[in-house]
Design a protein around this motif. Structure first.
Motif, PDB file in Angstrom:
ATOM      1  N   GLY A  16       2.345  -2.138  -4.426  1.00 32.23           N
ATOM      2  CA  GLY A  16       1.273  -2.699  -3.624  1.00 32.23           C
ATOM      3  C   GLY A  16       0.092  -1.756  -3.505  1.00 32.23           C
ATOM      4  O   GLY A  16      -1.046  -2.199  -3.378  1.00 32.23           O
ATOM      5  N   THR A  17       0.383  -0.447  -3.569  1.00 31.99           N
ATOM      6  CA  THR A  17      -0.684   0.551  -3.488  1.00 31.99           C
ATOM      7  C   THR A  17      -0.727   1.466  -4.707  1.00 31.99           C
ATOM      8  O   THR A  17      -1.760   2.028  -5.005  1.00 31.99           O
ATOM      9  CB  THR A  17      -0.537   1.426  -2.227  1.00 31.99           C
ATOM     10  OG1 THR A  17       0.731   2.100  -2.249  1.00 31.99           O
ATOM     11  CG2 THR A  17      -0.642   0.585  -0.959  1.00 31.99           C
ATOM     12  N   ARG A  25      -0.314  -6.026  -6.591  1.00 30.21           N
ATOM     13  CA  ARG A  25      -0.500  -5.708  -5.171  1.00 30.21           C
ATOM     14  C   ARG A  25       0.680  -6.165  -4.303  1.00 30.21           C
ATOM     15  O   ARG A  25       0.677  -5.985  -3.092  1.00 30.21           O
ATOM     16  CB  ARG A  25      -1.793  -6.327  -4.671  1.00 30.21           C
ATOM     17  CG  ARG A  25      -3.012  -5.753  -5.376  1.00 30.21           C
ATOM     18  CD  ARG A  25      -4.267  -5.902  -4.548  1.00 30.21           C
ATOM     19  NE  ARG A  25      -5.404  -5.331  -5.244  1.00 30.21           N
ATOM     20  CZ  ARG A  25      -5.721  -4.038  -5.257  1.00 30.21           C
ATOM     21  NH1 ARG A  25      -4.972  -3.173  -4.615  1.00 30.21           N
ATOM     22  NH2 ARG A  25      -6.788  -3.616  -5.903  1.00 30.21           N
ATOM     23  N   THR A  27       4.093  -5.917  -2.531  1.00 27.98           N
ATOM     24  CA  THR A  27       4.895  -4.788  -2.056  1.00 27.98           C
ATOM     25  C   THR A  27       6.374  -5.020  -2.357  1.00 27.98           C
ATOM     26  O   THR A  27       6.805  -6.150  -2.636  1.00 27.98           O
ATOM     27  CB  THR A  27       4.725  -4.588  -0.539  1.00 27.98           C
ATOM     28  OG1 THR A  27       5.307  -5.710   0.139  1.00 27.98           O
ATOM     29  CG2 THR A  27       3.257  -4.421  -0.152  1.00 27.98           C
TER      30      THR A  27
END
Length: 145
Positions: A16-17, A25, A27
């Motif tokens: 996600g990051t 993106r 998670t």
């Protein structure tokens, strides 16, 4: 009830990051919820473990033999380096589906080799987070359910 263990290796806790242009993106929590919903709809259970530590993944594979009917594994970088994970999979005699969010064959040369492929019933790569659902279905169908 049929149970699948979903294992995630190093750095997947950062989904996600971490490099969203490569991994998306979504998670890991989103993926777990998606898998839980899909498994419930298909009538089986899923359990999850993510670890950045090779030994924890090996221990989980060993423990799966008496608890789960199959393993869906995204071993991350350990895919390309871990003989220990290869040997653990070979020793438990459970069907294993190898999974990668990105298409590892379209990336750096070092990612083209997998120690897991030789002991997995199949591999899914390049479909992002949806690959987890595809992997669960592949194992479910492989088990003849």
């Amino acid at each position: 009830m049929t149970s699948i263990l979903v294992l995630n290796g190093p750095n997947l806790n950062l989904l996600g990051t971490r490099q969203p242009e490569v991994y998306g993106r979504t998670t890991l929590s989103d993926i777990e919820a998606m898998c839980q919903d899909h498994a419930k709809a298909r009538g089986f259970e899923v359990s999850f473990l993510q670890s950045n530590h090779e030994g924890a993944l090996v221990d989980a594979i060993h423990a799966a033999k008496t608890v789960h009917n199959g393993i869906l594994i995204n071993a991350g970088a350990y895919t390309h380096t871990s003989i220990a994970i290869h040997d653990a999979i070979a020793s438990v005699e459970l069907p294993v589906c190898e999974l990668h969010l990105s298409n590892i064959h379209a990336r750096e040369e070092f990612r083209h080799h997998s120690y897991i492929s030789k002991v997995a019933v199949g591999m899914i790569c390049g479909f992002g987070a949806h690959g987890y659902v595809l992997g669960l279905d592949a194992l479910f169908n492989h088990l003849g359910l």
